[in-house]
Design a protein around this motif. Structure first.
Motif, short mmCIF file in Angstrom:
data_model
loop_
_atom_site.label_atom_id
_atom_site.label_comp_id
_atom_site.label_asym_id
_atom_site.label_seq_id
_atom_site.Cartn_x
_atom_site.Cartn_y
_atom_site.Cartn_z
N ALA A 68 -5.51 -8.49 -7.32
CA ALA A 68 -4.11 -8.78 -7.65
C ALA A 68 -3.18 -7.99 -6.74
O ALA A 68 -3.46 -6.83 -6.40
CB ALA A 68 -3.83 -8.44 -9.11
N THR A 69 -2.07 -8.61 -6.34
CA THR A 69 -1.06 -7.87 -5.58
C THR A 69 -0.32 -6.94 -6.54
O THR A 69 -0.48 -7.01 -7.76
CB THR A 69 -0.05 -8.84 -4.95
OG1 THR A 69 0.65 -9.53 -6.00
CG2 THR A 69 -0.74 -9.86 -4.07
N ARG A 70 0.51 -6.06 -5.99
CA ARG A 70 1.28 -5.16 -6.84
C ARG A 70 2.15 -5.93 -7.81
O ARG A 70 2.27 -5.59 -8.99
CB ARG A 70 2.15 -4.22 -5.98
CG ARG A 70 1.35 -3.15 -5.28
CD ARG A 70 2.25 -2.19 -4.55
NE ARG A 70 3.05 -2.85 -3.54
CZ ARG A 70 4.01 -2.24 -2.84
NH1 ARG A 70 4.29 -0.98 -3.07
NH2 ARG A 70 4.68 -2.89 -1.92
N ASP B 266 -3.20 -8.01 1.15
CA ASP B 266 -2.54 -6.89 1.83
C ASP B 266 -3.51 -5.90 2.46
O ASP B 266 -3.12 -4.79 2.78
CB ASP B 266 -1.61 -6.15 0.87
CG ASP B 266 -0.55 -7.04 0.27
OD1 ASP B 266 0.04 -7.83 1.02
OD2 ASP B 266 -0.32 -6.96 -0.95
N GLU B 267 -4.78 -6.27 2.63
CA GLU B 267 -5.74 -5.38 3.27
C GLU B 267 -6.19 -6.00 4.60
O GLU B 267 -6.77 -7.09 4.62
CB GLU B 267 -6.96 -5.15 2.37
CG GLU B 267 -6.63 -4.36 1.12
CD GLU B 267 -7.87 -3.96 0.35
OE1 GLU B 267 -8.99 -4.14 0.88
OE2 GLU B 267 -7.72 -3.48 -0.78
N PRO B 268 -5.92 -5.33 5.74
CA PRO B 268 -6.28 -5.89 7.05
C PRO B 268 -7.79 -6.08 7.20
O PRO B 268 -8.57 -5.24 6.76
CB PRO B 268 -5.76 -4.83 8.03
CG PRO B 268 -4.77 -4.02 7.27
CD PRO B 268 -5.23 -4.03 5.86
N LYS B 269 -8.17 -7.19 7.80
CA LYS B 269 -9.57 -7.48 8.08
C LYS B 269 -9.70 -7.75 9.56
O LYS B 269 -9.09 -8.67 10.11
CB LYS B 269 -10.03 -8.71 7.27
CG LYS B 269 -11.48 -9.10 7.52
CD LYS B 269 -12.43 -8.06 6.95
CE LYS B 269 -13.88 -8.51 7.08
NZ LYS B 269 -14.82 -7.51 6.53
N LYS C 245 -1.93 3.83 -2.45
CA LYS C 245 -1.65 5.08 -1.73
C LYS C 245 -1.42 4.86 -0.24
O LYS C 245 -0.76 5.65 0.41
CB LYS C 245 -2.79 6.08 -1.92
CG LYS C 245 -4.11 5.65 -1.27
CD LYS C 245 -5.18 6.69 -1.51
CE LYS C 245 -6.50 6.30 -0.85
NZ LYS C 245 -7.54 7.33 -1.08
N ASP C 246 -1.97 3.74 0.31
CA ASP C 246 -1.80 3.46 1.73
C ASP C 246 -0.69 2.46 2.01
O ASP C 246 -0.51 2.03 3.13
CB ASP C 246 -3.10 2.91 2.33
CG ASP C 246 -4.20 3.96 2.32
OD1 ASP C 246 -3.87 5.14 2.47
OD2 ASP C 246 -5.37 3.57 2.17
N ASP C 247 0.07 2.08 0.94
CA ASP C 247 1.15 1.12 1.14
C ASP C 247 2.35 1.78 1.77
O ASP C 247 2.64 2.95 1.53
CB ASP C 247 1.58 0.51 -0.20
CG ASP C 247 0.62 -0.57 -0.66
OD1 ASP C 247 -0.37 -0.79 0.07
OD2 ASP C 247 0.85 -1.17 -1.71
N ASP C 248 3.07 1.03 2.58
CA ASP C 248 4.30 1.52 3.19
C ASP C 248 5.53 1.15 2.37
O ASP C 248 6.65 1.33 2.82
CB ASP C 248 4.47 0.94 4.60
CG ASP C 248 3.46 1.52 5.57
OD1 ASP C 248 3.13 2.70 5.42
OD2 ASP C 248 3.02 0.78 6.47
N GLY C 249 5.32 0.63 1.16
CA GLY C 249 6.43 0.27 0.31
C GLY C 249 6.70 -1.21 0.30
O GLY C 249 7.52 -1.69 -0.47
N ASP C 250 6.02 -1.98 1.15
CA ASP C 250 6.24 -3.42 1.17
C ASP C 250 4.99 -4.17 0.76
O ASP C 250 4.88 -5.37 0.96
CB ASP C 250 6.67 -3.88 2.57
CG ASP C 250 5.61 -3.60 3.62
OD1 ASP C 250 4.61 -2.93 3.29
OD2 ASP C 250 5.78 -4.07 4.76
N GLY C 251 4.03 -3.44 0.16
CA GLY C 251 2.82 -4.10 -0.29
C GLY C 251 1.75 -4.17 0.77
O GLY C 251 0.69 -4.71 0.56
#
Length: 524
Positions: free
Chosen positions: A128-130, A500-503, A347-353
């Protein structure tokens, strides 16, 4: 000197007294002392305990069934809500999380915060996204509130406090209207976005800021909210299970009352139950221990039960629905969910998800992704001036040896992209793909290429997927899409990208977005 010591002592005492554990233990100690002192003053305690130690075990078994049904119903609500956002969760996984979160909520001071955090983090790990994880918590709370208010109205009607059936029906329709509004909002994020942007422009005008200040954040939230595609059937099921959660818990109280031979009325039990739940919201002690019992006994006595019957019924009910359920929750937590409490998916989000850059990840400095002038990258050139990743020793085009040191060059094409729609182009800059892709403030500096993917049935999100170029590495990032993005690599089974996780992509990889296939060719 004495003044300093006294001030230090007052400070330490203040910290001890304000500690939630001290408050809980002190409250329970006072309640225990009062019960001990009253044991000889009020004979109903002795009569009540006499009924408790000789219960009807068939009714006890039924109370256990009702207690499990209550917890599993809430797990079903969670499963349905997440499923409407494309997050697939198994029944046992969802119910196990409900038991674990309940153990936190009812057993430690401030436990409701810990229980909510555990649920949020686990739903994020499920994909799930934030926005969706938070939305699920809010909507389940709304449905629960509507359900318990309906039960309270029904209880008052059954005992005759509310005698006008028209008032009962009108109140019920108002509460159902709230549920309908929730369903409409979930299915019409576009209209909500327009309203929010208008309000934002109005606020910015009064703060003397650009009208579109913060618009990117609003669009990001709405874009992720698009992942929620709740049908009327799903909403009806979620509300039915939410109502069943309360009804089954009242059933547990009903079975407990029958187990000790208490003469009761359904309306009185419903009112007493709702009263106990209201008292439990005040976090005086963990799980409302002591305060909930007092409220239940008082309400049941006011409803016509004898004091000893009310005491015995509440005692059995709390043993089953509080103590045993909490014990099961802790067992489940330590067996299956213990690691969740130590993992923060944001914890690794920059505030934009989106996760922040990792210097050790592929595409970092070691892979030529070192910072430099925009549009350039670090490369080693062969005699034919072919640009190559710094770690190579021979040219990837002509196989010539690479003897020189790395230098900064204009970023070359890293390969080609071929779509099943027939589109074909060089991969020389980042991509934004979707049925109506838009560039927000976070993407504007990278000047991405916008790729429109056909989706007549809106199965593809407006801005569905991002492809980033970091040095010589290419990463795909699903932007919290409705139906997800799948990676097909060789003969391996398709895997869904986590939101939101780079692959990192490799040559020959294929991304599947609904019916569209996106193939990456000749990547470094």
């Amino acid at each position: 000197m004495m003044g300093t010591r006294r001030a230090d002592l007052r400070h330490r005492l203040g910290r001890v007294v304000s500690n939630p554990w001290f408050k809980a233990i002190a409250t329970l100690a006072v309640l225990g002392f009062v019960l001990y002192w009253l044991r000889g003053q009020m004979p109903f305690f002795a009569e009540g305990f006499s009924a408790v130690v000789r219960p009807h075990w068939g009714w006890i078994a039924l109370s256990l069934v009702f207690s499990y049904l209550s917890m599993s119903s809430y797990g079903s609500v969670q499963k349905i809500l997440l499923g409407s956002a494309g997050v697939k969760v198994g029944y046992w996984e969802s119910v196990g999380l409900v038991f674990s979160a309940n153990a936190f909520s009812t057993c430690i001071p401030g436990g409701q915060v810990f229980g909510t955090t555990l649920t949020y983090r686990k739903t994020r790990q499920w994909g799930a996204t934030r926005v969706v994880a938070s939305w699920q918590l809010v909507i389940s709370g709304v449905l629960s509130t509507v359900g318990i208010v309906l039960l309270a109205l029904l209880g008052f009607f059954l005992v005759g406090t509310v005698s006008n059936p028209f008032l009962l029906v009108l109140s019920a329709l108002g509460l159902v209207g709230i549920v309908v509004v929730v369903q409409w909002a979930a299915r019409n994020p576009d209209r909500i976005e327009g309203v929010l942007l208008s309000v934002l422009a109005w606020v910015n005008a009064r703060r003397r800021k650009p009208a579109d200040h913060g618009a990117g954040g609003v669009r990001k939230v709405v874009e992720q909210a698009e992942a929620v595609d709740m049908t009327k059937s799903q909403l009806s099921k979620a509300f039915a299970f939410s109502l069943l959660n309360w009804v089954a818990d009242i059933g547990c109280l009903w079975a407990a009352a029958n187990a000790v031979g208490a003469q009761h009325s359904i309306g009185g039990l419903a009112i007493a139950y709702v009263t106990g739940k209201i008292v439990a919201t005040a976090p005086i002690t963990p799980g409302g221990l002591g305060t909930v019992e007092f409220a239940l006994i008082t309400a049941l006595t006011a409803g016509g039960l004898g004091a000893h019957q009310a005491f015995a019924a509440v005692f059995v009910y709390r043993i089953v629905s509080f103590i045993l359920v909490a014990l099961v929750g802790w067992v489940v937590f330590f067996l299956f969910y213990r690691g969740v409490a130590d993992m923060d998916p944001d914890k690794d989000d920059d505030g934009d998800g989106r996760p922040s850059a990792d210097p050790d990840a592929p595409g970092g400095p070691a892979d030529g992704g070192d910072p430099g002038e925009a549009g350039t990258t670090s490369a080693r050139l062969c005699p034919q001036n072919h640009a190559n990743p710094p770690q190579l020793s021979t040219c990837r085009f002509c196989a010539a040896p690479l003897d020189g040191a790395a230098t900064r060059v204009m970023r070359p094409s890293l390969g080609a992209v071929r779509l099943s729609t027939g589109m074909f182009f060089d991969l020389d800059r980042p991509l934004l793909l979707g049925r109506e892709p838009r560039v927000d403030a976070a993407d504007a500096e990278s000047a991405p290429r916008l790729i429109v993917l056909p989706s007549p049935d809106k199965a593809i999100s407006r801005t569905h997927l991002r492809v980033d170029i970091d040095g010589w590495a290419v990463h795909a990032v699903d932007l919290g899409s409705v139906n997800g993005t799948y990676l097909r690599r060789g003969a391996a089974e398709e895997v869904r990208l986590m939101p939101d996780e780079p692959k990192m992509l490799m040559a020959g990889d294929v991304l599947v977005v609904d019916d569209v296939r996106i193939r990456f060719e000749d990547l470094p």
